[in-house]
Design a protein around this motif. Structure first.
Motif, PDB file in Angstrom:
ATOM      1  N   ALA B  12       0.480  -1.151  -0.069  1.00 37.89           N
ATOM      2  CA  ALA B  12       0.071  -0.307  -0.351  1.00 37.89           C
ATOM      3  C   ALA B  12       1.130   1.464  -0.308  1.00 37.89           C
ATOM      4  O   ALA B  12       1.622   1.127   0.708  1.00 37.89           O
ATOM      5  N   ASP B  13       0.065   1.922  -0.468  1.00 36.58           N
ATOM      6  CA  ASP B  13       0.881   3.227  -0.708  1.00 36.58           C
ATOM      7  C   ASP B  13       1.371   3.728   0.835  1.00 36.58           C
ATOM      8  O   ASP B  13       2.013   4.900   0.761  1.00 36.58           O
ATOM      9  N   ALA B  14       1.017   3.996   1.489  1.00 33.85           N
ATOM     10  CA  ALA B  14       0.951   4.986   2.780  1.00 33.85           C
ATOM     11  C   ALA B  14       1.845   3.755   3.772  1.00 33.85           C
ATOM     12  O   ALA B  14       3.092   3.997   4.228  1.00 33.85           O
ATOM     13  N   GLU B  15       2.078   2.420   3.618  1.00 35.97           N
ATOM     14  CA  GLU B  15       2.912   1.493   4.007  1.00 35.97           C
ATOM     15  C   GLU B  15       4.735   2.177   3.504  1.00 35.97           C
ATOM     16  O   GLU B  15       5.643   1.852   3.723  1.00 35.97           O
ATOM     17  N   TYR B  16       4.360   2.516   2.051  1.00 35.69           N
ATOM     18  CA  TYR B  16       5.445   2.549   1.026  1.00 35.69           C
ATOM     19  C   TYR B  16       6.030   3.875   1.476  1.00 35.69           C
ATOM     20  O   TYR B  16       7.713   3.647   2.227  1.00 35.69           O
ATOM     21  N   LYS B  17       4.901   4.880   2.551  1.00 38.64           N
ATOM     22  CA  LYS B  17       6.414   5.910   2.451  1.00 38.64           C
ATOM     23  C   LYS B  17       6.392   5.514   3.381  1.00 38.64           C
ATOM     24  O   LYS B  17       7.606   6.415   4.155  1.00 38.64           O
ATOM     25  N   ARG B  18       5.831   5.068   4.600  1.00 43.50           N
ATOM     26  CA  ARG B  18       6.262   4.546   5.824  1.00 43.50           C
ATOM     27  C   ARG B  18       7.780   4.312   6.246  1.00 43.50           C
ATOM     28  O   ARG B  18       8.199   4.486   7.011  1.00 43.50           O
ATOM     29  N   ARG B  19       7.729   3.273   5.262  1.00 46.06           N
ATOM     30  CA  ARG B  19       9.342   2.496   5.144  1.00 46.06           C
ATOM     31  C   ARG B  19      10.112   3.112   4.380  1.00 46.06           C
ATOM     32  O   ARG B  19      11.676   3.064   4.356  1.00 46.06           O
ATOM     33  N   GLU B  20      10.468   3.655   3.039  1.00 51.02           N
ATOM     34  CA  GLU B  20      11.219   4.076   2.575  1.00 51.02           C
ATOM     35  C   GLU B  20      12.112   5.224   3.290  1.00 51.02           C
ATOM     36  O   GLU B  20      13.263   4.847   2.748  1.00 51.02           O
ATOM     37  N   PRO B  21      12.186   5.919   4.148  1.00 51.26           N
ATOM     38  CA  PRO B  21      13.093   6.795   4.515  1.00 51.26           C
ATOM     39  C   PRO B  21      13.953   5.869   5.391  1.00 51.26           C
ATOM     40  O   PRO B  21      14.746   6.321   5.040  1.00 51.26           O
ATOM     41  N   ALA B  22      13.612   5.206   5.786  1.00 56.86           N
ATOM     42  CA  ALA B  22      14.018   4.656   6.743  1.00 56.86           C
ATOM     43  C   ALA B  22      15.421   3.748   5.665  1.00 56.86           C
ATOM     44  O   ALA B  22      16.324   3.934   6.536  1.00 56.86           O
ATOM     45  N   LEU B  23      14.728   2.995   5.190  1.00 56.22           N
ATOM     46  CA  LEU B  23      15.388   2.424   4.595  1.00 56.22           C
ATOM     47  C   LEU B  23      16.357   2.740   3.335  1.00 56.22           C
ATOM     48  O   LEU B  23      17.731   2.562   3.568  1.00 56.22           O
ATOM     49  N   ARG B  24      16.069   4.041   2.766  1.00 59.04           N
ATOM     50  CA  ARG B  24      17.441   4.772   2.379  1.00 59.04           C
ATOM     51  C   ARG B  24      18.670   5.526   3.295  1.00 59.04           C
ATOM     52  O   ARG B  24      19.317   5.149   2.679  1.00 59.04           O
ATOM     53  N   ILE B  25      17.639   5.777   4.447  1.00 60.52           N
ATOM     54  CA  ILE B  25      19.268   6.518   4.887  1.00 60.52           C
ATOM     55  C   ILE B  25      19.588   5.096   5.781  1.00 60.52           C
ATOM     56  O   ILE B  25      21.317   5.184   5.232  1.00 60.52           O
ATOM     57  N   ALA B  26      19.301   4.217   5.761  1.00 62.26           N
ATOM     58  CA  ALA B  26      19.927   2.791   5.602  1.00 62.26           C
ATOM     59  C   ALA B  26      20.735   2.714   4.632  1.00 62.26           C
ATOM     60  O   ALA B  26      21.969   1.648   5.142  1.00 62.26           O
ATOM     61  N   LEU B  27      20.250   2.196   3.568  1.00 65.12           N
ATOM     62  CA  LEU B  27      21.066   1.736   2.262  1.00 65.12           C
ATOM     63  C   LEU B  27      22.620   2.810   2.613  1.00 65.12           C
ATOM     64  O   LEU B  27      23.389   1.695   2.239  1.00 65.12           O
ATOM     65  N   LEU B  28      22.031   3.883   2.444  1.00 68.94           N
ATOM     66  CA  LEU B  28      23.258   4.968   2.602  1.00 68.94           C
ATOM     67  C   LEU B  28      24.311   4.611   2.883  1.00 68.94           C
ATOM     68  O   LEU B  28      25.822   4.521   3.201  1.00 68.94           O
ATOM     69  N   GLN B  29      23.567   4.745   4.832  1.00 69.00           N
ATOM     70  CA  GLN B  29      24.753   3.971   5.596  1.00 69.00           C
ATOM     71  C   GLN B  29      25.700   3.055   5.709  1.00 69.00           C
ATOM     72  O   GLN B  29      26.634   2.595   5.247  1.00 69.00           O
ATOM     73  N   SER B  30      24.668   1.770   5.415  1.00 69.96           N
ATOM     74  CA  SER B  30      25.716   0.844   4.802  1.00 69.96           C
ATOM     75  C   SER B  30      26.910   0.842   4.260  1.00 69.96           C
ATOM     76  O   SER B  30      27.582  -0.219   3.881  1.00 69.96           O
ATOM     77  N   ILE B 221      10.825  -1.818  -2.939  1.00 69.42           N
ATOM     78  CA  ILE B 221      11.473  -1.913  -1.757  1.00 69.42           C
ATOM     79  C   ILE B 221      12.125  -3.123  -0.822  1.00 69.42           C
ATOM     80  O   ILE B 221      12.333  -3.797  -0.401  1.00 69.42           O
ATOM     81  N   GLU B 222      11.332  -3.958  -1.864  1.00 71.88           N
ATOM     82  CA  GLU B 222      12.201  -5.903  -1.670  1.00 71.88           C
ATOM     83  C   GLU B 222      13.265  -5.588  -1.953  1.00 71.88           C
ATOM     84  O   GLU B 222      14.942  -6.255  -1.430  1.00 71.88           O
ATOM     85  N   THR B 223      13.772  -4.634  -3.375  1.00 76.28           N
ATOM     86  CA  THR B 223      15.265  -4.604  -4.033  1.00 76.28           C
ATOM     87  C   THR B 223      15.991  -4.617  -3.112  1.00 76.28           C
ATOM     88  O   THR B 223      16.700  -4.247  -2.614  1.00 76.28           O
ATOM     89  N   ALA B 224      15.522  -3.306  -2.741  1.00 78.79           N
ATOM     90  CA  ALA B 224      16.645  -2.395  -1.338  1.00 78.79           C
ATOM     91  C   ALA B 224      16.324  -3.211  -0.866  1.00 78.79           C
ATOM     92  O   ALA B 224      17.771  -3.481   0.166  1.00 78.79           O
ATOM     93  N   GLY B 225      15.395  -3.818   0.238  1.00 84.93           N
ATOM     94  CA  GLY B 225      15.940  -4.522   1.493  1.00 84.93           C
ATOM     95  C   GLY B 225      16.897  -5.795   1.541  1.00 84.93           C
ATOM     96  O   GLY B 225      17.614  -5.899   2.182  1.00 84.93           O
ATOM     97  N   ALA B 226      16.572  -5.652   0.062  1.00 82.32           N
ATOM     98  CA  ALA B 226      17.555  -7.389  -0.593  1.00 82.32           C
ATOM     99  C   ALA B 226      18.847  -6.934  -0.185  1.00 82.32           C
ATOM    100  O   ALA B 226      20.067  -7.379   1.020  1.00 82.32           O
ATOM    101  N   VAL B 227      18.450  -5.718  -0.611  1.00 76.38           N
ATOM    102  CA  VAL B 227      20.548  -5.311  -0.494  1.00 76.38           C
ATOM    103  C   VAL B 227      21.020  -5.184   0.760  1.00 76.38           C
ATOM    104  O   VAL B 227      22.109  -4.999   1.301  1.00 76.38           O
ATOM    105  N   LEU B 228      20.005  -4.000   1.320  1.00 74.45           N
ATOM    106  CA  LEU B 228      19.706  -4.084   2.690  1.00 74.45           C
ATOM    107  C   LEU B 228      20.856  -5.162   3.703  1.00 74.45           C
ATOM    108  O   LEU B 228      21.723  -4.851   4.314  1.00 74.45           O
ATOM    109  N   GLU B 229      19.998  -5.920   3.630  1.00 76.54           N
ATOM    110  CA  GLU B 229      20.410  -7.365   4.292  1.00 76.54           C
ATOM    111  C   GLU B 229      21.558  -7.806   4.384  1.00 76.54           C
ATOM    112  O   GLU B 229      21.999  -8.625   4.942  1.00 76.54           O
ATOM    113  N   ALA B 230      21.946  -7.867   2.610  1.00 74.05           N
ATOM    114  CA  ALA B 230      23.405  -8.441   2.232  1.00 74.05           C
ATOM    115  C   ALA B 230      24.206  -7.515   3.026  1.00 74.05           C
ATOM    116  O   ALA B 230      24.896  -8.782   3.464  1.00 74.05           O
ATOM    117  N   LEU B 231      24.396  -6.355   2.875  1.00 72.13           N
ATOM    118  CA  LEU B 231      25.407  -5.420   3.054  1.00 72.13           C
ATOM    119  C   LEU B 231      25.563  -5.417   4.618  1.00 72.13           C
ATOM    120  O   LEU B 231      26.234  -5.841   5.496  1.00 72.13           O
TER     121      LEU B 231
END
Lengths: 490, 490
Positions: B12-30, B221-231
Motif C-alpha cells: 500500500a502507498d501509505a506503507e511504502y511511504k512509511r518504510r521508504e525514509p528509514a530504508l534509504r537512510i540505512a542503505l546509504l549508511q551501509s 522496497i524488496e530490492t532495496a531491502g535485499a541489498v541492505l540485508e546482504a550488506l
C-alpha cells in the motif's frame, strides 16, 4: 641521412669487448635510477627496413637490462575490437607508467611508412599523418614520456647478404620472411620512404637516430648507447607552442551562447513527463538504427557541483539499453592513472561501435579543477586545449559522435540546492566540504569554464551550454541535442 | 518457489511511504560502511522473466544509493574479442573491487536460463553449467565477493497487464521489446526454467531471492531491502569443501616425474645451437599454421630463484612473432590487484586466438610463496588447487593450449648461480635479499611444489618437470614439449 649507415661500418671484436662491460653496467644503473626517480617513462620506437636486425638488437637490449621493467609492445593488424576505436587507441592503452620502459614495434609510424613507400605517395596524406604524430609526441613530451626513435638501416647489399646467409643456414632459414626477401628489389623506394618519415617527424623532443645495422656488434652497441644516452639526458622539454591542428578542428575562440530555454514557464508534471518520454523514445530509436552499429556515442557532462549532471545523465541513460552503455564517473586519479599521461584513463573507456559512453566529469578536469586549484602549472593547462581538441577529433574520425554539455547553474540556485542537500537525509552524502570550498572559488571556475568553452567548442565535438536552474527544461534540452546530433550524423 | 510472487502482492502507498525514509537512510549508511571497511565487494545479480521491471528496480537502487560507487555491469552478446576468450572472461574483468558494488545484467545465468527454457532442455548440460557456476561463486565467496541474486517474478496475467499498459501509453510504448511480448505465450516454460535455475544454483553463500514484481512499490522496497540485508549480514563463509570438478579435470594426486634429460653429456656449442634452432623452427611453424588462428597458447614458468625461467622464456620467445606474444612477469600484486580475487590479474592477460602468452611466474604463487610465507591461511591455499584447475580447464575449453613448466634446480646448483650472480656486475641485479631468504626455506618450497604438482597436473593443463642444472638441456626440453603439445592439440 642514411649515407653513413649505408657504408656498413663495422665494429671490431676487440673494440666491442672493450666497450661492452661499461655500457652494460651503465645501462643497468640508468634503469635503476629511472625506477627509483620515476621522473619519466621511456618509449623506444623501433623501425626501419625489414631484415635489418631490429629484433635481435632489441633482444640484446632485453638481455642487458632488467627485463622485469621493460615491456615489448608489438603491434600487427588491429583486432576486431581495436579496429572499432581510433588508430591510436591501442598505443595509448600500452603506454608505460613512470619509471618503466616500453619498446614499440609496429608503432604509429607503420602506416606513415607504408604510405611513403607506395609507388606514388600521397604527400597531403603524409603531411596530415606527420602532423598527427607531431601532436601525439608533443603531448607525450609534455606528459613526461620520453620518446627515442631508432631507425635501423644498412646498404642494399648488406641487407641481401644478411638474408642470404640466414637462408643458407637451416638454423636461421625459418626466420626469413617474405618481407625480408622483398627489400632488395624495393630498396630504392623503401629508402626514399624512410627519408620522408625521418624528415617529417624528427623533433628535438622525439629525435630519430639512425642505427647502422650491417654489423651485429655495432648495431648492438649503438642501440644500447642510444638508450643509455636518452636515459641520462635531461627530460626533453615539450615544444613551447604545441603543433597546430587544422583550423576547423580547433576552438573558435568564443564561448557558445547559452541555449535558449524553450519555455520559460515551469512545465507541469504531466507535460514534462510526456515530453521527456517522447525525447527518450526518439533517442532510443536513433541508437537502435542499423547505422549506429558503425558509430558510437560519447557524451561529456561538466558543470559545477549541484548543477544537475547526475539527474540529466539518468534521464539519458533511461533511454538506452543498459548493455550498450557505460557511465564513467570521474574523480581524483588513482596512483596508476597519475603515472600516465592524463588522457590515458579516458582513452581506455572509449566505446565499441554501437555503444554509448557517458562521462560524468571528464578530461576537462584538466582545464577546470586542476587549473583552478593550481595542481598543474599554467603552461600545462594551456596546452591541454589543443591536446583535448586533438583527442576529440580522433574520436570523431574513429566513428564517435561527441557531444559535451556544460550545465550552467546560477550562484543562487546552487546555494539553494546545497541547503536542500544539507537538509535531506537522502542527499547529505552528495554535499562535501569540497563543494563549499569550490563554491568560494566561483569566479575562478567561471573564468576557467569560459576559457574552456571558447577554446574547445569545435565542429567535431561541440559544447552545448544549458541553463539548469530549471532542471526539467535542462533535461529536455540535453535529450533534444543528443537526438539532433545523431540525426545530423548520418 | 514462485507461488508467493505469483499472488502479485501489493504494498500500500501509505506503507511504502512509511518504510521508504528509514530504508534509504540505512542503505546509504551501509554503503558508506562498506566503502570505509572494504571488507567485501558486493555483486548483485539481476535476473528473471522479461517485462518484470528489473531495469526500473535497479534504476531506483541507483537513485537511492551513491551512484559513484555502484557500477552497472550489463552484458549482451560478446564482442569479437570477447568471444575469443572463455565465456567467464568478461565477468572476471568486470568484478568490483573491495568496497564497491556491481549490479550484473545478462550475467553468467543467461546461458543457463536459455538452455533451461528450451523445449527439451539438456539436463546433462544444465548440470554441467550449474556446477561451473557453483565453482565460480564458491571462489567469489572465498575471495570476499558477496553475491546476492535477485529473481524478478510475477504472474502471467500481471506481466501481460504491465506490458499492455506500457504499450497503451506513447510515453512508455517504445520501451516494450519483442522479448517482453513473448513472455505470456511462453510463460509456463519460462517459469519451469526459472525453477531449474534457482534450484540448481541456490547456495548459502550465494542465495537466490525471489522479488515479487507486479507492484512497483513492493518491488522497489524488496530490492532495496535485499541489498541492505546482504550488506548488513556477516560476509557468508565460503563452502568448506569446494565444489568438485569432474575427475579427469582435477590433479591425479601424484607429482609428475622429472622429465628424463635426453643426453646426460654436456652438449657442445655447435650441437646445442643447431638443436635449439631446429626446435624453434618447428615451434614457429606450428604457431603459423592456419589452425592456430582458432587456438591460443598459454605457457607458465615456475621454479625457485635462478632456476632458469628467464633464459628458457627467451629461447621460446625467440621462435615467436613478437606481435603475437605477450610476456607477463609476475611479482607482488598492486593495491588494485589485492582488492580483487587473486586470479583476476591473470584473467586480464588471456590471449586472443592466434596469440601466445607466457607467464613468468603465475597464479601458482598462491600455493607457493603465499603458502610458504604464511601470507594466507591454510584453508585459502588448500582450496586454490581446485580453483586453479577450474581456471585452466576454462582456458582449455576456450581454445587455449596450456602447458606449465616446473624448472627443477638442485640446491647446489642454485648456490653456484647465486654466487655467479653476486660476482657479475651484469647479474647482480638479479640477486636480492629475498632470494637468500627464500633459499633458507628450501624444504618448505620443495614441499609446496610437490603438493602443487600432485594436485594440479591435469590432462587439460599438464605440468612438465624439467631438471635445469644443465640449462641447455632444459631449454631444449621445454621447446620440445611445447611443439609436441601443439602437434597433439590438432
Amino acid at each position: 641521412m642514411f649515407q653513413q649507415a649505408e657504408l656498413d661500418p663495422v665494429l671490431a671484436d676487440a673494440e666491442y669487448k672493450r666497450r661492452e662491460p661499461a655500457l652494460r653496467i651503465a645501462l643497468l644503473q640508468s634503469q635503476y635510477d629511472l625506477l627509483r626517480k620515476r621522473d619519466r617513462a621511456l618509449l623506444v620506437v623501433v623501425a626501419g627496413v625489414d631484415g635489418a636486425g631490429k629484433g635481435s638488437a632489441i633482444n640484446q637490449l632485453n638481455e642487458w637490462m632488467d627485463p622485469r621493467h621493460i615491456r615489448t609492445l608489438a603491434f600487427g593488424d588491429p583486432s576486431a575490437d581495436e579496429a572499432q576505436r581510433p588508430p591510436m587507441w591501442r598505443y595509448w592503452n600500452a603506454l608505460p607508467a613512470l619509471g618503466q620502459t616500453g619498446i614499440v614495434f609496429g608503432s604509429w609510424y607503420a602506416p606513415l611508412f607504408l604510405e611513403a613507400a607506395r609507388k606514388k605517395p600521397d604527400m597531403n596524406r603524409i603531411e596530415a599523418m606527420a602532423a598527427e604524430i607531431a601532436r601525439f609526441e608533443a603531448m607525450l613530451a609534455g606528459e613526461r614520456v620520453q620518446v627515442l626513435k631508432l631507425w635501423y638501416h644498412l646498404s642494399r647489399e648488406a641487407q641481401a647478404a644478411r638474408i642470404q646467409s640466414q637462408l643458407a643456414n637451416p638454423a636461421t632459414a625459418w626466420r626469413v620472411s617474405e618481407a625480408d626477401l622483398e627489400v632488395p628489389r624495393k630498396f630504392k623506394r623503401l629508402r626514399a620512404a624512410g627519408q620522408i618519415v625521418l624528415e617529417s617527424t624528427h623533433t628535438p623532443h622525439a629525435p630519430w637516430r639512425v642505427v647502422p645495422s650491417a654489423n651485429e656488434r655495432l648495431r648492438t652497441i649503438e642501440t644500447a648507447g642510444a638508450v643509455l644516452e636518452a636515459l641520462r639526458r635531461k627530460l626533453p622539454a615539450a615544444p613551447r607552442k604545441p603543433p597546430a591542428i587544422p583550423g576547423a578542428q580547433s576552438g573558435h575562440g568564443e564561448a557558445p551562447a547559452l541555449e535558449p530555454v524553450p519555455d520559460a514557464r515551469k512545465l507541469d508534471d504531466g507535460v514534462y513527463e510526456r515530453q521527456l518520454a517522447a525525447w527518450q523514445a526518439r533517442l532510443s530509436a536513433q541508437v537502435r538504427r542499423k547505422r549506429f552499429r558503425k558509430r558510437s556515442l560519447v557524451l561529456v557532462f561538466e558543470g559545477v557541483d549541484a548543477a544537475g549532471k547526475g539527474g540529466a545523465i539518468r534521464r539519458v541513460a533511461h533511454a538506452l539499453d543498459v548493455r550498450d552503455l557505460e557511465i564513467v564517473p570521474i574523480s581524483a586519479p588513482s596512483d596508476d592513472e597519475r603515472a600516465h599521461p592524463y588522457l590515458w584513463r579516458f582513452w581506455r573507456h572509449l566505446p565499441l561501435h554501437g555503444r554509448v559512453c557517458i562521462f560524468d566529469r571528464s578530461w576537462y578536469g584538466r582545464v577546470l579543477v586542476e587549473r583552478v586549484d593550481g595542481l598543474i602549472p599554467p603552461a600545462t593547462w594551456k596546452r591541454a586545449y589543443v591536446e583535448i581538441n586533438d583527442f576529440e577529433e580522433q574520436l570523431r574520425r574513429g566513428g564517435a559522435v561527441v557531444i559535451k554539455f556544460w550545465l550552467a547553474i546560477s550562484r543562487d540556485e546552487q546555494l539553494r540546492r546545497f541547503h536542500e542537500r544539507r537538509d535531506s537525509p537522502f542527499k547529505q552524502f552528495k554535499l562535501t566540504p569540497d563543494d563549499w570550498r569550490n563554491r568560494r572559488k566561483w569566479d575562478d571556475y567561471a573564468q576557467a569554464a569560459q576559457d574552456m568553452l571558447a577554446r574547445t567548442d569545435t565542429a567535431h565535438a561541440p559544447w552545448v551550454v544549458v541553463a539548469t536552474d530549471d532542471k526539467r527544461a535542462a533535461r529536455l534540452l540535453v535529450l533534444e541535442h543528443i537526438v539532433q546530433a545523431l540525426e545530423e550524423a548520418w
